[in-house]
Design a protein around this motif. Structure first.
Motif, mmCIF file in Angstrom:
data_model
loop_
_atom_site.group_PDB
_atom_site.id
_atom_site.type_symbol
_atom_site.label_atom_id
_atom_site.label_comp_id
_atom_site.label_asym_id
_atom_site.label_seq_id
_atom_site.Cartn_x
_atom_site.Cartn_y
_atom_site.Cartn_z
ATOM 1 N N ALA A 100 0.788 -1.170 0.011
ATOM 2 C CA ALA A 100 0.120 -0.093 0.011
ATOM 3 C C ALA A 100 0.915 1.367 -0.182
ATOM 4 C CB ALA A 100 -0.884 0.122 1.277
ATOM 5 N N LEU A 169 -13.161 -0.616 -4.070
ATOM 6 C CA LEU A 169 -12.295 0.305 -3.436
ATOM 7 C C LEU A 169 -11.299 1.093 -4.424
ATOM 8 C CD1 LEU A 169 -11.220 -2.462 -0.739
ATOM 9 C CD2 LEU A 169 -12.450 -0.297 -0.303
ATOM 10 N N ASP A 173 -9.205 4.691 -4.258
ATOM 11 C CA ASP A 173 -7.793 4.796 -4.084
ATOM 12 C C ASP A 173 -7.296 3.277 -4.308
ATOM 13 O OD1 ASP A 173 -4.912 4.589 -3.529
ATOM 14 O OD2 ASP A 173 -5.448 6.815 -2.434
ATOM 15 N N LEU A 176 -6.045 1.019 -1.717
ATOM 16 C CA LEU A 176 -7.066 0.613 -0.596
ATOM 17 C C LEU A 176 -7.260 -0.943 -0.892
ATOM 18 C CD1 LEU A 176 -9.762 3.260 -0.209
ATOM 19 C CD2 LEU A 176 -8.202 2.798 1.526
ATOM 20 N N ILE A 180 -6.692 -2.493 2.679
ATOM 21 C CA ILE A 180 -8.056 -3.335 3.429
ATOM 22 C C ILE A 180 -7.522 -4.386 4.277
ATOM 23 C CG2 ILE A 180 -8.682 -4.606 1.388
ATOM 24 C CD1 ILE A 180 -11.016 -2.977 3.799
#
Length: 563
Positions: A100, A169, A173, A176, A180
């Motif tokens: 991420a 999602l 972005d 995400l 998540i």
């Protein structure tokens, strides 16, 4: 069973089910998120030279789990299944966080993501290799079908849930889709370390390094061959006949042959070939492999069908099609979630064979019904067929998994369950190669002429139309797969700008390209679904041939008893 044991079995099931959901969800969540990911790192996935990054972003995770799951199941048998499983949660969660925070652009950014997808796959393999064995250890024999049914169906459904979750999602972005997993992974890690306990008896022994290395090389070479096989080579639409692919396949076969010879002679084999003396294990694993080939290809074909053809024809913008493709496939997921635990519970009472065999037969019927649908179908019929396929796959998966795990001696459940998982994961990668190849062959027969004619009839100069029509069919397929408007992407903007406003509107509208490729697409789709139907029928035959369990004493070589 004591009250503590009864409580513990539900802790083991719920934690292992969360782990399997995470591990399988990440096999598909990036598929839908791919356009947003590549836009986020400023890399065009439809440039032919970038197809490597596109394919390995999708397949890299599955390849790693396929390669490592047997080794990690064997290590779990040696040092403790819960220990390896818990380590998997840690690795998976850390890798998700690092994915991420990719700060790189272009090919460097894509390489970073692929690298940590591999690390994430290592964590996922730790979880997948030991989850079923932990559940089997915790539950009595008369409840394993139900427990493994819940675990297996939630895992299988994770592939389809990932499609919807990625579609929700990624437009917000792209990071995400990885982020998540971090809070869920942290929760699962703490819960696993606090709640799980080791019920198996670890059996220390030496690692079969020659077997591990030759198996990993054989599988990696085969899967690299798949990624090159579905790409064009020279004037050919696919690369299966190219020297590179033939060399990779020959090297893969050689490595796997050497691996088999090593395992036959090893006193502590990684891939315990003696387990194939168990009839229920052998035919259950063969059924797993064949059903996974059909299911893996089904996911990709449905995504392409919905995103590239049906949804645009029904007024959906290309940027919206990834999310809605996942939503329109929900009957498949719901059918699996309903049928899986139910059939698992019933198989505990009546046996696995009738449910697993009927499930594969009904899945074949579902594929046959998909063959009868027009490309621009009425959704109620399509949704009903997806529900039938979902119910049928649920009927098969839960009893089959329970029968495979129950057929194994307790001391070999980690390795045997991981072997079964390897066949399942490998089949999903192989199915991508098979289904994409069938689609590309079907498209290449008529797509160039259809595309050139359609572009010229709307004012595109003949030279430009011919140039676009000669692009590899895989580029057109990837465009549909990723939710791009291929015409807007492939025709030079200056050429489009020079056309009358009406022609521009037609060419860049949502219905022109889907209508244009419907007939060529149908040819490839029919070939793919026919192949899946045959795979399901063979899986049904294999499932019907499962037999009783061989006594555990004859399954372990004398050298292992001595160890």
């Amino acid at each position: 069973m004591t009250a503590a044991d009864d409580r513990y079995k539900w802790i083991a099931l719920s934690n292992a089910t969360l782990a399997v959901l995470l591990a399988t969800l990440d096999g598909s969540i990036t598929i839908i998120a791919m356009p947003d990911i590549f836009r986020g790192i400023h890399l065009d996935p439809l440039v032919p030279s970038n197809s490597f990054y596109l394919l390995w972003m999708i397949l890299g995770y599955l390849v790693v789990t396929s390669v490592l799951v047997v080794s990690l199941g064997r290590i779990g048998d040696m040092v403790g299944r819960v220990r390896i499983y818990n380590l998997g949660f840690v690795i998976y969660t850390v890798a998700s966080l690092l994915l991420a925070i990719d700060w790189l652009d272009g090919r460097a950014g894509a390489t970073y993501l692929i690298g940590f997808r591999v690390v994430q796959g290592i964590g996922g393999a730790c979880l997948l290799a030991n989850a079923a064995a932990i559940i089997t250890d915790a539950f009595p024999a008369n409840q394993r079908g139900m427990a493994l049914g819940i675990n297996n169906i939630v895992g299988v459904s994770g592939f389809f849930i990932g499609l919807v979750l990625g579609g929700i999602l990624a437009p917000i972005d792209w990071r995400l889709v990885f982020l998540i997993s971090v809070p869920v992974g942290l929760f699962g890690t703490v819960w696993a370390y606090r709640g799980l306990r080791e019920l198996s008896t670890p059996r220390p022994g030496p690692m079969d390094w020659p077997g591990n290395v030759t198996f990993a090389l054989g599988l990696i070479l085969a899967m690299v061959a798949v990624t090159y096989g579905i790409r064009p080579a020279g004037d050919a639409a696919t690369g299966w006949g190219s020297p590179r692919v033939l060399t990779l396949l020959a090297a893969s076969v050689t490595c796997l042959f050497v691996f088999a010879q090593i395992e036959r002679r090893s006193s502590h084999p990684m891939f315990n070939l003696v387990l194939f003396r168990i009839r229920a294990f052998t035919f259950g694993t063969l059924s797993t492999f064949l059903s996974s080939i059909a299911r893996g290809g089904l996911m990709f074909m449905l995504v392409i069908w919905l995103q590239g053809v049906w949804l645009p024809q029904h007024g959906f913008d290309f940027t919206e099609t990834p999310l809605w493709a996942g939503i329109y496939m929900l009957p498949l997921t719901v059918g699996m979630l309903v049928a899986g635990p139910t059939s698992g519970y019933l198989s505990d009472r009546f046996g696995a064979r009738p449910f697993a065999t009927a499930g594969m037969l009904l899945t074949a019927v579902g594929f046959g019904l998909l063959l009868l649908l027009p490309t621009n179908f009425a959704y109620p019929a399509f949704g009903a067929i997806l529900a039938l396929i979902g119910i049928s796959m649920g009927m098969f998966a839960s009893p089959n998994r329970a029968a495979v795990m129950s057929s194994l001696p307790p001391e070999h459940r980690g390795a045997g369950g991981a072997m079964n998982q390897t066949f399942q994961n490998s089949a999903q990668v192989l199915s991508v190669g098979v289904f994409f190849t069938l689609m590309i062959v079907g498209l290449s027969a008529t797509l160039p002429h259809t595309l050139a004619t359609g572009l010229e009839s709307n004012g595109v100069p003949a030279a430009t139309a011919h140039s676009v029509s000669q692009l590899p069919p895989v580029s057109i397929l990837f465009a549909a797969f990723l939710g791009y408007n291929p015409v807007q992407h492939l025709v030079d903007p200056h050429v489009l700008g020079a056309l009358p406003a009406h022609s521009q509107a037609v060419l860049t509208g949502p219905s022109f390209f889907p209508t244009l490729i419907s007939a060529p697409f149908r040819d490839g789709l029919h070939a793919a679904f026919a192949f899946a139907m045959v795979a399901c029928l063979i899986a049904a035959a294999a499932s019907a041939m499962r037999g009783g369990r061989v006594p555990a004493a004859v399954l372990v070589p004398k050298e292992q008893h001595a160890a």
